[in-house]
Write a protein that holds these residues in place. Structure first.
Motif, short mmCIF file in Angstrom:
data_model
loop_
_atom_site.label_atom_id
_atom_site.label_comp_id
_atom_site.label_asym_id
_atom_site.label_seq_id
_atom_site.Cartn_x
_atom_site.Cartn_y
_atom_site.Cartn_z
N TRP A 52 0.83 -1.19 0.00
CA TRP A 52 0.00 0.00 0.00
C TRP A 52 0.87 1.25 0.00
N ASP A 53 0.24 2.37 -0.38
CA ASP A 53 0.81 3.68 -0.14
C ASP A 53 -0.35 4.60 0.18
N ASP A 54 -0.12 5.91 0.24
CA ASP A 54 -1.18 6.81 0.67
C ASP A 54 -2.33 6.88 -0.33
N SER A 55 -2.10 6.48 -1.57
CA SER A 55 -3.12 6.61 -2.61
C SER A 55 -3.66 5.29 -3.14
N PHE A 56 -2.89 4.22 -3.03
CA PHE A 56 -3.26 2.98 -3.69
C PHE A 56 -3.06 1.75 -2.80
N LEU A 57 -3.89 0.75 -3.08
CA LEU A 57 -3.69 -0.60 -2.56
C LEU A 57 -3.21 -1.45 -3.73
N TYR A 58 -2.13 -2.18 -3.53
CA TYR A 58 -1.55 -3.04 -4.56
C TYR A 58 -1.80 -4.50 -4.19
N VAL A 108 -9.87 -7.71 -18.40
CA VAL A 108 -11.22 -7.17 -18.40
C VAL A 108 -11.72 -7.13 -16.96
N HIS A 109 -12.43 -6.06 -16.59
CA HIS A 109 -12.79 -5.84 -15.20
C HIS A 109 -14.30 -5.92 -14.94
N PHE A 110 -14.60 -6.29 -13.73
CA PHE A 110 -15.96 -6.25 -13.18
C PHE A 110 -15.85 -5.59 -11.81
N ASP A 111 -16.77 -4.67 -11.52
CA ASP A 111 -16.80 -4.08 -10.18
C ASP A 111 -18.24 -3.85 -9.76
N VAL A 128 -14.81 1.59 -10.44
CA VAL A 128 -13.52 1.92 -9.85
C VAL A 128 -12.48 1.92 -10.95
N ALA A 129 -11.71 2.95 -11.03
CA ALA A 129 -10.65 3.03 -12.05
C ALA A 129 -9.42 2.26 -11.58
N PHE A 130 -9.65 0.97 -11.23
CA PHE A 130 -8.49 0.17 -10.83
C PHE A 130 -7.81 -0.38 -12.08
N ARG A 155 -3.55 -2.34 -9.11
CA ARG A 155 -3.41 -1.08 -8.40
C ARG A 155 -4.81 -0.48 -8.23
N ILE A 156 -5.26 -0.36 -6.98
CA ILE A 156 -6.62 0.07 -6.67
C ILE A 156 -6.56 1.44 -5.99
N PRO A 157 -7.23 2.46 -6.53
CA PRO A 157 -7.22 3.77 -5.87
C PRO A 157 -8.03 3.75 -4.58
#
Length: 219
Positions: A52-58, A108-111, A128-130, A155-157
């Motif tokens: 992780w960092d202050d903006s994202f979860l990896y 391809v994404h699903f959220d 989510v713009a992951f 990378r998840i915002p």
């Protein structure tokens, strides 16, 4: 229920499906997934790592797979009907609002989001713009050869995750889980399913919020 200590990244992460950065190499807890029902052995193995960092979860999934495939090509297609890796997050742990993110082997994404508890108020309008990058060791959608597996790097915002009580700091804890759906094909048709999880839901319902594990943010 297990706890994962996610380290804060110290250097840049290039999203390329290759986990060669020092932070990924030093990530803790490469715990092997278990069957969805908690019983028996898996044919194909999966492990997960988080940073992780202050903006994202990896998130990084590493999986063995002799036949990597998916028929889906559009966002919010039912990826859960084929092969996919999934992240569930209940950031404040109250079993009310939570999110489900999925990625197929072709990125391809699903959220979707839920509110009111387990499977309540299913909202596929939640976006989510992951980002993900999957690197397949083999040939996607080609049953004529034998693949070896894949790595799916995410990378998840954090700002887009619902119900985050406050920006994560060292010592904060969320509820979460990781899943994988593996589909066995014969003559081009799916003949069996192998579902696995970081924390087994002890059923076929990945939405068993009581069985989520704990994500702990550490230095």
């Amino acid at each position: 229920r297990p706890t994962y200590d996610a380290k804060k990244r110290t250097g840049p992460i290039v999203l390329d499906g290759v986990l060669d950065e020092n932070d990924w190499q030093g990530a803790l807890g490469r715990k092997a997934f278990v069957r969805h029902d908690g019983r028996g052995k898996l044919r194909q193995s999966t492990t997960g790592r988080l940073l992780w960092d202050d903006s994202f979860l990896y998130v990084a999934f590493e999986a063995t797979d002799s036949d990597v495939h998916t028929p889906y090509t559009k966002r919010d297609d039912p990826l859960y009907e084929s092969e996919a890796v999934e992240v569930f997050i209940d950031a404040d742990g109250d079993k009310d609002v939570y999110i489900e993110l999925q990625s197929a082997p072709n990125d391809v994404h699903f959220d979707a989001a839920f509110a009111g508890g387990r499977r309540k108020n299913f909202d596929t309008g939640y976006d989510v713009a992951f980002e993900t990058k999957t690197r397949v060791d083999g040939t996607l959608n080609d049953p004529s050869d034998t693949d070896r597996g894949f790595v799916s790097e995410w990378r998840i915002p954090i700002a887009a995750i619902k119900d985050v009580p406050s920006p994560p700091t060292v010592g904060a804890e969320w509820k979460f889980n990781l899943f994988r759906l593996e589909r066995v094909r014969k003559d081009g048709k799916v003949v069996a399913t192998e579902a696995s999880a970081w924390s087994s839901p002890y059923s076929g319902d990945f939405h068993n919020l009581d069985r989520m594990g704990t994500l702990r943010f550490v230095e």
